[in-house]
Design a protein around this motif. Structure first.
Motif, PDB file in Angstrom:
ATOM      1  N   ASP A 176       0.803  -1.218   0.000  1.00 15.25           N
ATOM      2  CA  ASP A 176       0.000   0.000   0.000  1.00 15.25           C
ATOM      3  C   ASP A 176       0.841   1.275   0.000  1.00 15.25           C
ATOM      4  N   ASN A 177       2.110   1.203   0.410  1.00 11.69           N
ATOM      5  CA  ASN A 177       2.934   2.414   0.381  1.00 11.69           C
ATOM      6  C   ASN A 177       3.849   2.477  -0.840  1.00 11.69           C
ATOM      7  N   SER A 178       3.595   1.596  -1.794  1.00 15.76           N
ATOM      8  CA  SER A 178       4.330   1.617  -3.059  1.00 15.76           C
ATOM      9  C   SER A 178       3.696   2.601  -4.033  1.00 15.76           C
ATOM     10  N   LEU A 179       4.487   2.969  -5.037  1.00 15.57           N
ATOM     11  CA  LEU A 179       3.963   3.707  -6.184  1.00 15.57           C
ATOM     12  C   LEU A 179       3.916   2.739  -7.363  1.00 15.57           C
ATOM     13  N   TYR A 180       2.942   2.944  -8.239  1.00 13.82           N
ATOM     14  CA  TYR A 180       2.751   2.046  -9.377  1.00 13.82           C
ATOM     15  C   TYR A 180       2.745   2.833 -10.675  1.00 13.82           C
ATOM     16  N   MET A 181       3.382   2.225 -11.684  1.00 11.10           N
ATOM     17  CA  MET A 181       3.418   2.813 -13.022  1.00 11.10           C
ATOM     18  C   MET A 181       2.847   1.790 -14.000  1.00 11.10           C
ATOM     19  N   ASP A 182       1.898   2.210 -14.781  1.00 12.45           N
ATOM     20  CA  ASP A 182       1.324   1.338 -15.795  1.00 12.45           C
ATOM     21  C   ASP A 182       2.419   0.876 -16.753  1.00 12.45           C
ATOM     22  N   TRP A 183       2.378  -0.378 -17.107  1.00 11.19           N
ATOM     23  CA  TRP A 183       3.363  -0.965 -18.015  1.00 11.19           C
ATOM     24  C   TRP A 183       3.489  -0.151 -19.299  1.00 11.19           C
ATOM     25  N   ASP A 184       2.387   0.371 -19.801  1.00 12.40           N
ATOM     26  CA  ASP A 184       2.398   1.131 -21.053  1.00 12.40           C
ATOM     27  C   ASP A 184       3.203   2.425 -20.960  1.00 12.40           C
ATOM     28  N   ASP A 185       3.450   2.922 -19.757  1.00  8.91           N
ATOM     29  CA  ASP A 185       4.203   4.162 -19.576  1.00  8.91           C
ATOM     30  C   ASP A 185       5.699   3.932 -19.365  1.00  8.91           C
ATOM     31  N   PHE A 186       6.094   2.679 -19.165  1.00  4.25           N
ATOM     32  CA  PHE A 186       7.480   2.431 -18.791  1.00  4.25           C
ATOM     33  C   PHE A 186       8.473   2.774 -19.902  1.00  4.25           C
ATOM     34  N   ASN A 187       8.166   2.469 -21.152  1.00  7.35           N
ATOM     35  CA  ASN A 187       9.121   2.762 -22.232  1.00  7.35           C
ATOM     36  C   ASN A 187       9.462   4.245 -22.286  1.00  7.35           C
TER      37      ASN A 187
END
Length: 125
Positions: free
Chosen positions: A42-53
Protein backbone atom coordinates in the motif's frame (compact mmCIF):
# COMPACT_ATOMS: atom_id res chain seq x y z
CA UNK A 1 -1.37 14.24 -14.90
CA UNK A 2 0.83 11.93 -12.85
CA UNK A 3 2.03 8.65 -14.33
CA UNK A 4 2.15 7.17 -10.81
CA UNK A 5 -0.76 5.80 -8.81
CA UNK A 6 -1.28 4.09 -5.47
CA UNK A 7 -2.34 0.52 -4.80
CA UNK A 8 -6.02 1.36 -4.30
CA UNK A 9 -6.07 3.03 -7.74
CA UNK A 10 -4.78 0.01 -9.66
CA UNK A 11 -6.97 -1.58 -12.30
CA UNK A 12 -5.47 -4.99 -12.99
CA UNK A 13 -1.92 -6.18 -12.46
CA UNK A 14 0.15 -4.87 -15.36
CA UNK A 15 2.17 -2.36 -13.33
CA UNK A 16 5.72 -1.78 -12.26
CA UNK A 17 5.86 -1.41 -8.49
CA UNK A 18 8.23 1.04 -6.84
CA UNK A 19 8.50 -0.49 -3.36
CA UNK A 20 10.40 0.58 -0.26
CA UNK A 21 12.98 -1.90 0.97
CA UNK A 22 12.09 -2.84 4.54
CA UNK A 23 14.67 -5.53 5.21
CA UNK A 24 18.05 -5.02 6.81
CA UNK A 25 19.68 -7.54 4.47
CA UNK A 26 18.49 -7.04 0.89
CA UNK A 27 21.72 -8.48 -0.56
CA UNK A 28 23.69 -11.69 -0.13
CA UNK A 29 27.04 -12.10 -1.86
CA UNK A 30 26.28 -9.02 -3.99
CA UNK A 31 22.95 -10.42 -5.22
CA UNK A 32 19.43 -9.21 -4.46
CA UNK A 33 17.49 -11.53 -2.17
CA UNK A 34 13.88 -11.88 -3.28
CA UNK A 35 12.51 -14.01 -0.41
CA UNK A 36 11.14 -11.09 1.64
CA UNK A 37 9.54 -9.14 -1.20
CA UNK A 38 5.73 -9.05 -1.17
CA UNK A 39 3.98 -7.45 -4.11
CA UNK A 40 1.17 -4.88 -4.01
CA UNK A 41 2.25 -2.89 -0.98
CA UNK A 42 0.00 0.00 0.00
CA UNK A 43 2.93 2.41 0.38
CA UNK A 44 4.33 1.62 -3.06
CA UNK A 45 3.96 3.71 -6.18
CA UNK A 46 2.75 2.05 -9.38
CA UNK A 47 3.42 2.81 -13.02
CA UNK A 48 1.32 1.34 -15.80
CA UNK A 49 3.36 -0.97 -18.02
CA UNK A 50 2.40 1.13 -21.05
CA UNK A 51 4.20 4.16 -19.58
CA UNK A 52 7.48 2.43 -18.79
CA UNK A 53 9.12 2.76 -22.23
CA UNK A 54 8.70 6.54 -22.18
CA UNK A 55 9.94 6.68 -18.58
CA UNK A 56 12.99 4.59 -19.42
CA UNK A 57 13.82 6.69 -22.49
CA UNK A 58 13.85 9.78 -20.28
CA UNK A 59 15.46 8.36 -17.12
CA UNK A 60 17.08 5.04 -18.04
CA UNK A 61 20.52 6.52 -17.45
CA UNK A 62 19.46 7.27 -13.86
CA UNK A 63 17.84 3.90 -13.08
CA UNK A 64 20.29 1.62 -14.91
CA UNK A 65 22.24 0.92 -11.70
CA UNK A 66 19.94 -1.63 -10.03
CA UNK A 67 21.33 -4.82 -8.54
CA UNK A 68 19.63 -7.96 -9.87
CA UNK A 69 19.10 -11.32 -8.13
CA UNK A 70 21.98 -12.72 -10.22
CA UNK A 71 24.32 -9.88 -9.12
CA UNK A 72 24.37 -8.11 -12.46
CA UNK A 73 23.43 -4.44 -12.81
CA UNK A 74 20.99 -2.61 -15.02
CA UNK A 75 17.24 -2.08 -15.09
CA UNK A 76 14.88 -4.94 -15.96
CA UNK A 77 11.23 -4.04 -16.52
CA UNK A 78 10.27 -7.68 -16.06
CA UNK A 79 12.37 -8.51 -13.01
CA UNK A 80 13.48 -7.44 -9.55
CA UNK A 81 15.63 -4.30 -9.38
CA UNK A 82 17.17 -3.27 -6.06
CA UNK A 83 18.63 0.18 -5.41
CA UNK A 84 20.62 0.48 -2.20
CA UNK A 85 21.28 3.55 -0.10
CA UNK A 86 24.05 4.94 -2.34
CA UNK A 87 22.13 4.34 -5.56
CA UNK A 88 19.03 5.96 -4.05
CA UNK A 89 20.99 9.07 -3.04
CA UNK A 90 22.42 9.40 -6.55
CA UNK A 91 19.00 8.91 -8.15
CA UNK A 92 17.43 11.60 -5.95
CA UNK A 93 20.24 14.01 -6.80
CA UNK A 94 20.00 13.42 -10.55
CA UNK A 95 16.20 13.47 -10.73
CA UNK A 96 15.90 16.63 -8.62
CA UNK A 97 17.42 18.58 -11.48
CA UNK A 98 15.38 17.14 -14.32
CA UNK A 99 12.21 15.25 -13.42
CA UNK A 100 9.17 16.12 -15.50
CA UNK A 101 5.78 17.06 -14.09
CA UNK A 102 4.12 13.76 -15.07
CA UNK A 103 6.70 11.84 -13.00
CA UNK A 104 7.14 14.39 -10.19
CA UNK A 105 5.27 12.24 -7.61
CA UNK A 106 8.24 9.88 -7.65
CA UNK A 107 10.70 12.38 -6.19
CA UNK A 108 9.12 12.86 -2.71
CA UNK A 109 8.61 9.10 -2.52
CA UNK A 110 12.30 8.53 -3.34
CA UNK A 111 13.29 11.06 -0.67
CA UNK A 112 11.47 8.89 1.88
CA UNK A 113 13.43 5.86 0.64
CA UNK A 114 16.61 7.92 0.92
CA UNK A 115 15.77 8.98 4.49
CA UNK A 116 14.97 5.39 5.52
CA UNK A 117 18.42 4.36 4.31
CA UNK A 118 17.45 0.89 3.04
CA UNK A 119 16.80 1.76 -0.60
CA UNK A 120 13.96 0.57 -2.77
CA UNK A 121 12.92 -1.91 -5.43
CA UNK A 122 11.37 -1.61 -8.83
CA UNK A 123 9.41 -4.81 -9.25
CA UNK A 124 8.80 -5.54 -12.90
CA UNK A 125 5.74 -6.94 -14.58
Amino acid sequence: MSKFIYNDERNGSCYLEFQFCDTGKPLKNGKTICDNIRHWSDNSLYMDWDDFNEFYEMYGDVFGCAIFPNGERGCDSCGVNYYGKEETEKIVEKLSARIGEEYAALLPWLKIAEKNGKGFYILGV
